[in-house]
Design a protein around this motif. Structure first.
Motif, PDB file in Angstrom:
ATOM      1  N   ALA A 119       0.697  -1.280  -0.089  1.00 55.77           N
ATOM      2  CA  ALA A 119      -0.085   0.133  -0.125  1.00 55.77           C
ATOM      3  C   ALA A 119       0.763   1.273   0.076  1.00 55.77           C
ATOM      4  N   ALA A 120       1.967   1.302   0.830  1.00 50.27           N
ATOM      5  CA  ALA A 120       2.907   2.152   0.792  1.00 50.27           C
ATOM      6  C   ALA A 120       3.532   2.640  -0.516  1.00 50.27           C
ATOM      7  N   ALA A 121       4.029   1.516  -1.261  1.00 40.63           N
ATOM      8  CA  ALA A 121       4.530   1.727  -2.404  1.00 40.63           C
ATOM      9  C   ALA A 121       3.503   2.219  -3.460  1.00 40.63           C
ATOM     10  N   ALA A 122       2.220   1.651  -3.466  1.00 47.90           N
ATOM     11  CA  ALA A 122       1.246   2.137  -4.469  1.00 47.90           C
ATOM     12  C   ALA A 122       1.076   3.709  -4.016  1.00 47.90           C
ATOM     13  N   ARG A 123       0.925   4.181  -2.862  1.00 45.10           N
ATOM     14  CA  ARG A 123       0.639   5.480  -2.754  1.00 45.10           C
ATOM     15  C   ARG A 123       2.057   6.422  -3.163  1.00 45.10           C
ATOM     16  N   HIS A 124       2.993   5.822  -3.008  1.00 43.95           N
ATOM     17  CA  HIS A 124       4.433   6.733  -3.587  1.00 43.95           C
ATOM     18  C   HIS A 124       4.027   6.655  -5.034  1.00 43.95           C
ATOM     19  N   ALA A 125       3.668   5.716  -5.844  1.00 52.50           N
ATOM     20  CA  ALA A 125       3.562   5.641  -7.251  1.00 52.50           C
ATOM     21  C   ALA A 125       2.498   6.636  -7.385  1.00 52.50           C
ATOM     22  N   THR A 126       1.164   6.864  -6.602  1.00 48.95           N
ATOM     23  CA  THR A 126       0.136   7.773  -6.980  1.00 48.95           C
ATOM     24  C   THR A 126       0.808   9.094  -6.851  1.00 48.95           C
ATOM     25  N   GLU A 127       1.776   9.359  -5.696  1.00 53.68           N
ATOM     26  CA  GLU A 127       2.121  10.853  -5.692  1.00 53.68           C
ATOM     27  C   GLU A 127       3.237  10.929  -6.724  1.00 53.68           C
ATOM     28  N   ALA A 128       3.922  10.294  -7.280  1.00 54.28           N
ATOM     29  CA  ALA A 128       4.793  10.406  -8.292  1.00 54.28           C
ATOM     30  C   ALA A 128       3.878  10.864  -9.736  1.00 54.28           C
ATOM     31  N   GLU A 129       2.785  10.209  -9.834  1.00 57.85           N
ATOM     32  CA  GLU A 129       1.644  10.513 -10.907  1.00 57.85           C
ATOM     33  C   GLU A 129       1.017  11.782 -10.678  1.00 57.85           C
ATOM     34  N   ARG A 130       0.685  12.065  -9.341  1.00 57.53           N
ATOM     35  CA  ARG A 130       0.321  13.484  -9.102  1.00 57.53           C
ATOM     36  C   ARG A 130       1.319  14.548  -9.489  1.00 57.53           C
ATOM     37  N   LEU A 181       3.638  14.468 -11.856  1.00 52.98           N
ATOM     38  CA  LEU A 181       3.859  14.548 -13.274  1.00 52.98           C
ATOM     39  C   LEU A 181       2.655  15.069 -13.872  1.00 52.98           C
ATOM     40  N   ARG A 182       1.406  14.835 -13.370  1.00 53.89           N
ATOM     41  CA  ARG A 182       0.258  15.414 -13.877  1.00 53.89           C
ATOM     42  C   ARG A 182       0.262  17.109 -13.384  1.00 53.89           C
ATOM     43  N   LEU A 183       0.618  17.253 -12.237  1.00 56.26           N
ATOM     44  CA  LEU A 183       0.706  18.677 -11.845  1.00 56.26           C
ATOM     45  C   LEU A 183       1.581  19.465 -12.999  1.00 56.26           C
ATOM     46  N   LYS A 184       2.856  18.878 -13.069  1.00 55.27           N
ATOM     47  CA  LYS A 184       3.808  19.565 -14.065  1.00 55.27           C
ATOM     48  C   LYS A 184       3.135  19.607 -15.510  1.00 55.27           C
ATOM     49  N   ALA A 185       2.372  18.667 -16.075  1.00 54.71           N
ATOM     50  CA  ALA A 185       1.723  18.590 -17.166  1.00 54.71           C
ATOM     51  C   ALA A 185       0.766  19.995 -17.266  1.00 54.71           C
ATOM     52  N   VAL A 186      -0.072  19.900 -16.203  1.00 55.70           N
ATOM     53  CA  VAL A 186      -1.252  21.048 -16.091  1.00 55.70           C
ATOM     54  C   VAL A 186      -0.378  22.286 -16.259  1.00 55.70           C
ATOM     55  N   ARG A 187       0.448  22.509 -15.403  1.00 53.57           N
ATOM     56  CA  ARG A 187       1.232  23.893 -15.379  1.00 53.57           C
ATOM     57  C   ARG A 187       1.727  24.260 -16.792  1.00 53.57           C
ATOM     58  N   ILE A 222      -8.761  24.874 -11.921  1.00 47.90           N
ATOM     59  CA  ILE A 222      -9.315  23.790 -10.864  1.00 47.90           C
ATOM     60  C   ILE A 222      -8.543  22.542 -11.075  1.00 47.90           C
ATOM     61  N   ALA A 223      -8.002  21.973 -12.240  1.00 42.27           N
ATOM     62  CA  ALA A 223      -7.268  20.688 -12.087  1.00 42.27           C
ATOM     63  C   ALA A 223      -5.970  21.034 -11.296  1.00 42.27           C
ATOM     64  N   GLU A 224      -5.367  22.061 -11.185  1.00 40.92           N
ATOM     65  CA  GLU A 224      -4.189  22.207 -10.339  1.00 40.92           C
ATOM     66  C   GLU A 224      -4.770  22.287  -8.806  1.00 40.92           C
ATOM     67  N   ALA A 225      -5.859  22.877  -8.617  1.00 45.75           N
ATOM     68  CA  ALA A 225      -6.063  22.975  -7.308  1.00 45.75           C
ATOM     69  C   ALA A 225      -6.537  21.531  -6.667  1.00 45.75           C
ATOM     70  N   ARG A 226      -7.230  20.933  -7.447  1.00 46.72           N
ATOM     71  CA  ARG A 226      -7.458  19.512  -7.025  1.00 46.72           C
ATOM     72  C   ARG A 226      -6.354  18.674  -6.942  1.00 46.72           C
ATOM     73  N   LEU A 227      -5.250  18.664  -7.935  1.00 49.15           N
ATOM     74  CA  LEU A 227      -4.027  18.067  -7.733  1.00 49.15           C
ATOM     75  C   LEU A 227      -3.155  18.468  -6.422  1.00 49.15           C
ATOM     76  N   THR A 228      -3.261  19.886  -6.212  1.00 47.36           N
ATOM     77  CA  THR A 228      -2.756  20.304  -5.052  1.00 47.36           C
ATOM     78  C   THR A 228      -3.203  19.979  -3.639  1.00 47.36           C
ATOM     79  N   SER A 229      -4.482  19.881  -3.794  1.00 49.07           N
ATOM     80  CA  SER A 229      -5.253  19.736  -2.436  1.00 49.07           C
ATOM     81  C   SER A 229      -4.970  18.320  -2.116  1.00 49.07           C
ATOM     82  N   ARG A 230      -4.470  17.427  -2.887  1.00 49.64           N
ATOM     83  CA  ARG A 230      -4.108  15.873  -2.640  1.00 49.64           C
ATOM     84  C   ARG A 230      -2.732  15.701  -1.975  1.00 49.64           C
ATOM     85  N   ALA A 231      -2.076  16.864  -1.984  1.00 50.24           N
ATOM     86  CA  ALA A 231      -0.623  16.634  -1.589  1.00 50.24           C
ATOM     87  C   ALA A 231      -0.775  16.330  -0.131  1.00 50.24           C
TER      88      ALA A 231
END
Length: 518
Positions: A461-472, A474-480, A509-518
Motif C-alpha cells: 500500500a505504501a508503494a502504491a501511494r508513492h506511485a500515486t504521488e509520483a503520478e500526481r 507529473l500530472r501537476l507539471k503537465a497541467v502547468r 481547477i485541475a491544479e487546485a485538485r492536484l494540489t489539495s491531494r498533496a
C-alpha cells in the motif's frame, strides 16, 4: 513571529504615522467575531467535537467560572482601587481564549490533533460563557446588587436561547433557500451571499431577544455543517463559497489584530495617569501588575487542566483501561495556548462610561489597559513557549490515513457501480456500443487502481501511494505546462481572450485538485 503579532505591530505603525484614531464600535466588533465563530463552527470536525465534548465543556464553562472567581479576587487584591464587581467583569472578559491566534501560532508546529480539536472547541464555546459572566458583573456594578440565582438563570437562558436561536433561524433559512433552488434553480452567487448574511442575521436576531448572539452564531455554523452533508448544493456553489469564506476569514482576522495594535499607543499614552489611579504612581509597577494578573490567569488554567487530566486518568484506571504515561508538555502546551485576543478587546470596550446616578464608571480605563496588556503578554508567551514545548513532542500516530483510504475505497466502489449501470443503460441496442464500453473501461480502471492502492499489505500500500504521488507530481507539471502554453497563445492573439479564460479556469481547477491531494 506569528501572523497576529505582525498585524499588531502593523497596527501600532499605523497609529504612529497617522493622526486619525479609529473609533471602535464594540457591538459591530462583536458581530465580526460572531462571523468568525460561525465559520469555526462550520469547519470544526464534528466527530472530534462531540467525542471530546466533556473536556471542551469543562474548559468552556467550568474553567471560565473558576477564572471569574479566582482571578476576580486576585485582581481586586493586586489592584485594591478596582471595585470587586469591576474586577469580576475584567476577569470574565479575560476568560475567553482566541482561536485565531492559537491556530496561527501552532499551524507549523506538531500539535497533537486531539489537543488542537479540544482547544478549538473551547474557544468556540467559551466566548458565550465569558461574555455572559461579563455582562452579569457589569450589571452588578451598575445596580449595586447581585443574585447568584438570577445570574445562573440569566446564563442558562442566554446560552440555551442562543443555541436555539442559531439552530432555528439557520434551518429556516436553509429550508427557504432549498425551496427556491428547487423551484427556480440554484444560483451559486446568491447561495454564497446568503451564507455570508446568515451569521450577522443570527447574531443580531439573538441579541435582539437578549440571548447569546455569539453562541447563536457558533450553533448556526455547526448547523450549516450538518445540513451541508445532505449534498444538495451544486459543486460550483461549494467551490465558490469556500474561496469567498477563506478570503473573508483572512481579512476579518487581519482587521481585528491590526485594530488591536492601532489602539495600543493611545492606551499606552495614558499609562502615567493610570499608574496614579492604580495607587502605585509608577508605570513600571503597573506593568508588573499586568504580568502578575497574567501569571494568575495561566496558573488557574494549568491547575484546571492538570486536575482534569488526572481525573480522566483515574477514571480510565478504575475502568481497567491501559493508561499511557502523561507527558508534562501536554498540559503545559494547553496552558500556553490560552491566548487572549479579539473577544477580550471588544468586550472590555463595552464597559459603560458612567453609572446610572451619573458618576464615572470606576476604573474603566485601568481595566482596558490591563486587558490590552494581558492580550499582548499571552500572545508573547504562546509565541515563545509553544515552539519550545511542541518541537520535540512525539505526536501519537492516528488512523487518519487508514480511515481516508477506507472512505476512498467505498467511494470508488460506488463509482464503479454507477459506471457499470450507466454503461448498461446507454449502450444497450446502440450501434456504437463498443465506444461506450471502451470509455467505461478507461473510467473504471482509474477507480480500480484506487481500490488496489488501499487493498494491499502495508508495504504494498505504501508503494502504491508513492506511485500515486509520483503520478500526481507529473500530472501537476503537465497541467502547468498546458496553462503556460495557453497564456502564450493568448498573449500572441492566436486564441481569443474568452477561450483563454475558459481554458485557464479549467486548468486552475485541475491544479487546485492536484494540489489539495498533496
Amino acid at each position: 513571529m506569528p501572523l497576529p503579532m505582525v498585524q499588531i505591530v502593523f497596527g501600532i505603525g499605523i497609529a504612529a504615522f497617522t493622526s486619525d484614531e479609529v473609533a471602535l464600535e464594540p457591538q459591530v466588533f462583536l458581530a465580526v467575531i460572531a462571523c468568525l465563530l460561525f465559520l469555526d463552527g462550520w469547519r470544526i470536525p464534528k466527530d472530534d467535537f462531540f467525542r471530546d465534548s466533556r473536556p471542551i465543556l469543562g474548559l468552556a464553562v467550568g474553567l471560565v467560572f473558576m477564572t471569574v472567581l479566582g482571578l476576580g479576587y486576585a485582581i481586586h487584591w493586586i489592584l485594591p482601587v478596582m471595585p470587586l464587581p469591576v474586577a469580576f467583569a475584567l476577569a470574565a472578559i479575560l476568560a475567553p481564549t482566541d482561536p485565531v491566534a492559537v491556530s496561527a501560532i501552532t499551524s507549523k508546529l506538531p500539535m497533537p490533533k486531539r489537543l488542537l480539536h479540544v482547544l478549538e472547541g473551547e474557544s468556540l464555546l467559551n466566548d458565550a460563557s465569558g461574555i455572559s459572566a461579563f455582562r452579569i458583573a457589569v450589571a452588578a456594578t451598575m445596580t449595586g446588587t447581585f443574585s447568584l440565582q438570577d445570574a445562573a438563570t440569566e446564563f442558562l437562558v442566554s446560552a440555551l436561547g442562543g443555541v436555539a436561536a442559531g439552530v432555528t433561524i439557520t434551518l429556516a433559512i436553509l429550508y427557504v433557500q432549498g425551496f427556491m433552488s428547487r423551484r427556480f434553480g440554484e444560483e451559486p452567487g446568491l447561495q454564497v451571499m446568503v451564507s455570508l448574511l446568515i451569521p450577522f442575521g443570527v447574531y443580531f436576531a439573538a441579541e435582539h431577544v437578549h440571548v447569546s448572539g455569539i453562541l447563536a452564531a457558533a450553533a448556526a455554523g455547526i448547523t450549516m455543517s450538518l445540513a451541508e452533508m445532505r449534498g444538495t448544493s451544486l459543486a460550483a456553489t461549494r467551490i465558490r463559497r469556500s474561496v469567498v469564506w477563506d478570503m473573508l476569514s483572512v481579512s476579518l482576522n487581519g482587521i481585528i489584530f491590526v485594530l488591536l495594535g492601532e489602539q495600543l499607543p493611545a492606551i499606552w499614552q495614558s499609562v502615567s495617569l493610570l499608574a496614579e489611579q492604580s495607587g502605585s504612581g509608577n508605570p513600571a509597577i503597573l506593568v508588573g501588575h499586568v504580568l502578575a494578573i497574567t501569571a494568575v490567569l495561566l496558573v488557574l488554567r494549568l491547575v484546571w487542566i492538570w486536575l482534569n487530566l488526572r481525573f480522566t486518568t483515574f477514571r480510565q484506571r478504575r475502568a481497567g483501561d491501559d493508561v499511557a504515561r502523561l507527558d508534562w508538555r501536554i498540559p503545559a502546551a494547553a496552558t500556553a495556548a490560552g491566548v487572549r485576543g479579539s473577544v477580550t478587546l471588544a468586550g472590555i470596550l463595552t464597559l459603560p462610561f458612567v453609572l446610572p446616578e451619573g458618576s464615572v464608571f470606576p476604573a474603566r480605563d485601568l481595566a482596558i489597559f490591563i486587558a490590552a496588556g494581558v492580550i499582548i503578554v499571552t500572545l508573547i508567551v504562546a509565541s515563545v513557549a509553544l515552539p519550545v514545548l511542541l518541537n520535540q513532542l512525539e505526536v501519537p500516530s492516528d488512523d487518519h490515513q487508514e480511515r481516508l483510504d477506507a472512505a476512498r475505497a467505498l467511494a470508488a466502489r460506488a463509482a464503479i457501480r454507477a459506471v457499470e449501470e450507466a454503461l448498461h443503460d446507454q449502450s444497450e441496442g446502440r450501434a456504437d456500443a463498443d465506444l461506450y464500453m471502451d470509455a467505461g473501461a478507461r473510467v473504471t480502471e482509474i477507480y480500480r487502481a484506487r481500490l488496489n492502492a488501499g487493498g494491499f499489505g502495508t508495504d504494498e500500500a505504501a508503494a502504491a501511494r508513492h506511485a500515486t504521488e509520483a503520478e500526481r507530481l507529473l500530472r501537476l507539471k503537465a497541467v502547468r505546462a498546458e496553462r503556460n502554453e495557453i497564456f502564450r497563445l493568448g498573449r500572441h492573439r492566436r486564441i481569443s481572450s474568452a477561450i483563454a479564460q475558459k481554458l485557464i479556469r479549467e486548468l486552475d481547477i485541475a491544479e487546485a485538485r492536484l494540489t489539495s491531494r498533496a
